[in-house]
Design a protein around this motif. Sequence first.
Motif: not given
Length: 442
Positions: A416, A420, A423, A36-44
């Motif tokens: 996904t 992930r 990310a 969750t600290s990664s800038p990449l939003d996995v779902k988006a």
Amino acid sequence: MVRAFQLIVAIALLFSVLASAQTNAPAAPAQLSVNTSSPLDVKAATDAYLAKMPPARRAQSNAYFEGGYWMILWDFLISAFVMWLLLHLRWSAKMRNLAERITRLRPLQTVLYWVQFIVVVSVLTFPLSIYEGYFREHKYGLLNQNFSQWMGDQLKGLVVGLVLGAILMVPLFGLVRRLGKSWWVWGAVVMIAFSAFVALIAPVYIFPLFNQFKKLEDARIKVPILQMARANGIPANDVYEFDASRQSNRVSANVSGFAGTMRISLNDNLINRCTLPEIETTMGHEMGHYVLNHAYKGLVMIGVVIVIGLAFVNWGVNYALSRWGTAWDVRGITDVAVLPLAAILFSLFFLFATPINNTISRTMEFEADMYGLNAARQPDAEANVDMLLGEYRKLDPGPVEEFIFYDHPSGRTRITAAMRWKAEHPETTSEEELKRTLFEQK
Ligand SMILES: [Zn+2]
């Protein structure tokens, strides 16, 4: 084609052709923890890749793949009906009688019966074969062959089935005659050995009947692939290329063979339609199958399914013959004329075992995906290839649908997983792959 027999060959080839470019994965990855600290939003990021396919294309791919679910049922119902006809009209008994008149040698009688059986069943199920293999494929733009080319492949397939089936049926019926009630235990051993045998000879004697295989010469592709192979402990000097475009535009690659004949091949569509990073990530996936010994593990797991299947066939044959054996003029389980009945029961078992077999395959495919991501380190290229596979595999199914029908992970599951991975490795991001247009916007 004889569908029950096709099933056996399909199982055998499953080990022989473990790949079809990255495929399956268990439905779990989406629920695993993401950074969750990664800038990449996995779902988006996943949704952005899925949006690369225009809605009309997506609808077409969904319709094709969902139609395939119904084909599983129709294949079973129609072939079971044909088998029942052979019993009910006593054609099966007549084919046996003819074989017995020609020779007194039991193994030869089995072969003669088999030849008549496969030809008659192929003719009776031919309308279904044409619809499913020719018209339906053309309707979705997935076949590059005209009718005579397609028919040529069908006839070759019939000859292969005729020869391989005879090789399987002779020892199988020999066992039934010698062992009586416990035949199914050793029968399963024979079928597993047969599967390994088919997988062993397929790259050398079967696949070349349908496609041309040659060593990949293009150094721009060959050199990086062999580098990756050596780095992963694979003793490969050659990669093979085959002209899958003869049949379709589907992008694919595979690990085929068994023991000494095992090899990695990529199809010409992959070479022509994909970038080097996309080819590399696909090869990383195939190398995963190799390094993780999926051919051997798959054989053991499907072996368990086959043992249970033959136990069911044994029970069902005895039950049905005690009721209708006389009417069908089938003398007992040692009589080759029992084959249509055994085929109905075996197909019925495998119909219900569909989610089990798919899960065995899908799980190994997901493992190969993970391996490929780590080996090739190209998550964006991986996502693009996953999208191209979406031309013939529905991209975004529900979890139950994926569990039942998918022998490879769905596009959503695979992308996904790739996002992930990305990310956690933001330095591997590729702007070119991200921006690459995969489908013409019609
Ligand atoms: Zn695979």
